[in-house]
Design a protein around this motif. Sequence first.
Motif, mmCIF file in Angstrom:
data_model
loop_
_atom_site.group_PDB
_atom_site.id
_atom_site.type_symbol
_atom_site.label_atom_id
_atom_site.label_comp_id
_atom_site.label_asym_id
_atom_site.label_seq_id
_atom_site.Cartn_x
_atom_site.Cartn_y
_atom_site.Cartn_z
ATOM 1 N N THR A 156 63.881 46.920 80.863
ATOM 2 C CA THR A 156 64.067 46.013 82.002
ATOM 3 C C THR A 156 63.031 44.902 81.984
ATOM 4 O OG1 THR A 156 65.015 47.799 83.329
ATOM 5 C CG2 THR A 156 64.138 45.888 84.515
ATOM 6 N N ILE A 157 61.789 45.235 81.646
ATOM 7 C CA ILE A 157 60.741 44.210 81.531
ATOM 8 C C ILE A 157 61.141 43.181 80.482
ATOM 9 C CG2 ILE A 157 58.362 43.780 80.811
ATOM 10 C CD1 ILE A 157 57.626 46.495 82.039
ATOM 11 N N ALA A 158 61.624 43.666 79.343
ATOM 12 C CA ALA A 158 62.042 42.751 78.270
ATOM 13 C C ALA A 158 63.187 41.859 78.739
ATOM 14 C CB ALA A 158 62.463 43.546 77.037
ATOM 15 N N ARG A 159 64.116 42.430 79.512
ATOM 16 C CA ARG A 159 65.248 41.642 80.007
ATOM 17 C C ARG A 159 64.771 40.573 80.986
ATOM 18 N NH1 ARG A 159 69.708 41.085 77.597
ATOM 19 N NH2 ARG A 159 70.027 43.343 77.413
ATOM 20 N N LEU A 160 63.822 40.913 81.850
ATOM 21 C CA LEU A 160 63.303 39.947 82.816
ATOM 22 C C LEU A 160 62.552 38.807 82.123
ATOM 23 C CD1 LEU A 160 61.959 42.348 85.587
ATOM 24 C CD2 LEU A 160 63.854 40.743 85.813
ATOM 25 N N LEU A 161 61.956 39.104 80.977
ATOM 26 C CA LEU A 161 61.186 38.097 80.250
ATOM 27 C C LEU A 161 62.049 37.267 79.310
ATOM 28 C CD1 LEU A 161 58.037 40.253 79.380
ATOM 29 C CD2 LEU A 161 58.183 38.441 81.095
ATOM 30 N N THR A 162 63.340 37.568 79.253
ATOM 31 C CA THR A 162 64.260 36.850 78.361
ATOM 32 C C THR A 162 64.998 35.758 79.132
ATOM 33 O OG1 THR A 162 64.579 38.839 77.014
ATOM 34 C CG2 THR A 162 66.213 37.076 76.785
ATOM 35 N N ASP A 163 64.982 34.578 78.599
ATOM 36 C CA ASP A 163 65.678 33.448 79.215
ATOM 37 C C ASP A 163 67.189 33.681 79.102
ATOM 38 O OD1 ASP A 163 66.779 31.025 79.975
ATOM 39 O OD2 ASP A 163 65.212 29.837 79.017
ATOM 40 N N PRO A 164 67.921 33.642 80.218
ATOM 41 C CA PRO A 164 69.380 33.837 80.157
ATOM 42 C C PRO A 164 70.077 32.852 79.224
ATOM 43 C CG PRO A 164 68.623 33.927 82.432
ATOM 44 C CD PRO A 164 67.457 33.464 81.615
ATOM 45 N N ALA A 165 69.447 31.689 79.013
ATOM 46 C CA ALA A 165 70.054 30.690 78.129
ATOM 47 C C ALA A 165 69.927 31.079 76.658
ATOM 48 C CB ALA A 165 69.404 29.322 78.365
ATOM 49 N N THR A 166 69.032 32.023 76.344
ATOM 50 C CA THR A 166 68.846 32.461 74.949
ATOM 51 C C THR A 166 68.846 33.985 74.892
ATOM 52 O OG1 THR A 166 66.440 32.328 75.227
ATOM 53 C CG2 THR A 166 67.563 30.398 74.278
ATOM 54 N N PRO A 167 69.984 34.617 75.194
ATOM 55 C CA PRO A 167 70.033 36.084 75.230
ATOM 56 C C PRO A 167 69.725 36.731 73.889
ATOM 57 C CG PRO A 167 72.246 35.131 75.281
ATOM 58 C CD PRO A 167 71.286 33.999 75.473
ATOM 59 N N ASN A 186 61.937 40.167 72.253
ATOM 60 C CA ASN A 186 61.089 40.449 73.409
ATOM 61 C C ASN A 186 60.928 41.951 73.641
ATOM 62 O OD1 ASN A 186 60.813 37.723 73.799
ATOM 63 N ND2 ASN A 186 62.298 37.593 75.456
ATOM 64 N N LEU A 187 62.003 42.705 73.413
ATOM 65 C CA LEU A 187 61.915 44.160 73.558
ATOM 66 C C LEU A 187 60.928 44.729 72.549
ATOM 67 C CD1 LEU A 187 62.868 46.775 74.872
ATOM 68 C CD2 LEU A 187 64.755 46.833 73.210
ATOM 69 N N HIS A 188 60.928 44.180 71.339
ATOM 70 C CA HIS A 188 59.974 44.628 70.312
ATOM 71 C C HIS A 188 58.545 44.370 70.783
ATOM 72 C CE1 HIS A 188 58.256 45.380 66.351
ATOM 73 N NE2 HIS A 188 57.593 44.242 66.479
ATOM 74 N N THR A 189 58.305 43.180 71.340
ATOM 75 C CA THR A 189 56.966 42.848 71.824
ATOM 76 C C THR A 189 56.549 43.781 72.949
ATOM 77 O OG1 THR A 189 57.253 40.516 71.233
ATOM 78 C CG2 THR A 189 55.550 41.031 72.854
ATOM 79 N N VAL A 190 57.472 44.037 73.873
ATOM 80 C CA VAL A 190 57.171 44.909 75.008
ATOM 81 C C VAL A 190 56.848 46.321 74.540
ATOM 82 C CG1 VAL A 190 58.160 46.017 77.052
ATOM 83 C CG2 VAL A 190 58.497 43.570 76.675
ATOM 84 N N THR A 191 57.661 46.857 73.638
ATOM 85 C CA THR A 191 57.434 48.234 73.184
ATOM 86 C C THR A 191 56.179 48.348 72.330
ATOM 87 O OG1 THR A 191 58.977 47.827 71.341
ATOM 88 C CG2 THR A 191 59.851 48.911 73.301
ATOM 89 N N GLN A 192 55.856 47.310 71.555
ATOM 90 C CA GLN A 192 54.613 47.338 70.785
ATOM 91 C C GLN A 192 53.407 47.316 71.709
ATOM 92 O OE1 GLN A 192 55.775 48.503 67.857
ATOM 93 N NE2 GLN A 192 54.174 47.296 66.902
ATOM 94 N N THR A 193 53.498 46.536 72.780
ATOM 95 C CA THR A 193 52.414 46.514 73.764
ATOM 96 C C THR A 193 52.275 47.876 74.415
ATOM 97 O OG1 THR A 193 52.871 44.176 74.203
ATOM 98 C CG2 THR A 193 51.547 45.354 75.836
ATOM 99 N N ALA A 194 53.406 48.480 74.766
ATOM 100 C CA ALA A 194 53.378 49.815 75.366
ATOM 101 C C ALA A 194 52.800 50.833 74.394
ATOM 102 C CB ALA A 194 54.795 50.227 75.791
ATOM 103 N N ALA A 195 53.138 50.701 73.109
ATOM 104 C CA ALA A 195 52.649 51.653 72.111
ATOM 105 C C ALA A 195 51.131 51.643 72.043
ATOM 106 C CB ALA A 195 53.245 51.316 70.738
ATOM 107 N N HIS A 196 50.545 50.454 72.162
ATOM 108 C CA HIS A 196 49.084 50.346 72.122
ATOM 109 C C HIS A 196 48.465 51.137 73.277
ATOM 110 C CE1 HIS A 196 45.080 48.583 71.815
ATOM 111 N NE2 HIS A 196 45.165 48.294 73.110
ATOM 112 N N HIS A 197 48.964 50.914 74.493
ATOM 113 C CA HIS A 197 48.406 51.600 75.652
ATOM 114 C C HIS A 197 48.833 53.062 75.694
ATOM 115 C CE1 HIS A 197 46.723 47.923 77.209
ATOM 116 N NE2 HIS A 197 47.889 47.324 77.110
#
Length: 352
Positions: free
Chosen positions: A32-43, A49-60
């Motif tokens: 959901t975080i990745a979806r909120l950070l994604t511009d609807p004009a560029t789905p 973005n999901l990759h970035t979010v999950t990599q950030t989560a993996a670190h923490h």
Amino acid sequence: MTTMIARTHTELLITVKALRYAGGTTSQMLATIARLLTDPATPDQYEDNLHTVTQTAAHHFAYEKDTGLTSYPEDATYDDLTPEGQMTVLRHVVFDLGERNKPAETSPVTTKATDAATRYLARAIDEPDTFALGLDGASLPPHHLVAIAEAEADTEDGETTLFPLPKIVAILDTGVPLGNEALALDGLLDRNGWKLTGESDSHPDNDAHEVAPTDPQKTPPAVEYHDGRPMPYYIAGRKKLDERGSLMDALLVATFTAAQATDPAKWGLDHTGVELLLTSATRAAVDDRLDYEQVVRGNAGLDCKRRLFAAACAAIDTALDVISERATCRTCDGPALSRTTHGKPVCANTGH
């Protein structure tokens, strides 16, 4: 180059908590975080973005599971986290990828009142290269370090948790090599003008402690850090200040470096125009700081000049944000070269 759109910490936290209360899993919240950070004009950017979010989560996630820097597979679900650990990881993801909340417009307040409300966290840093450069831009030794950062509070169910921002006020060197037992934190803080004011539960191992300056008047504004390094214009100006002892030279270098690093065409300006705006902001910040410290400009010593320079760089950060915001169309996020009668930016191409 990031493909994410700007979302505030509050926007992301409200959505995440709503999904949590509805029984959502950690993986669903990250998606959901990745979806909120994604511009609807560029789905099509969602997967990146999901990759970035999950990599950030993996670190923490690695720290929450007390495995240090262990790398986790990209398909990890993180769904075995305890409720407390779950929100620790999610809050870190939100604060890493979201935007700091804009303060509400209120009546003007004095600098002293604003400074008194600033909260700080001191965190022990035991991993090499976490901070590659110190406040002066010089390389840091492989010692146990303590970073003091401005902190932002999040309150849930009446409990407030502090999270460190990438705004570093000081990096304290214990002088103890990594691998040896570090010095007691309270003694180190006391020698460097800080004091413990309470405990923070923002890290499960309690490595982070809320602190306050012994003398708030001598505490400079924080320096913006990215990937463990201060902004280039701060490094360039600070080097000039340390070489010549001239605050004016340092400010000229900093404003020029910051202006040249921007793309002013998207704001309908040129580099000179941006530099003039930054110069005005830095002068005002220096004057405010001198007035706050009750120091006559000609009597400012090198330490005071360093505090003045840090204040000026904080003003550069703010000025660049304001220039960008005022020059961006509220409808399509494109360059706005004209304005409505109410002062809102208007896209020159579509007449929004």
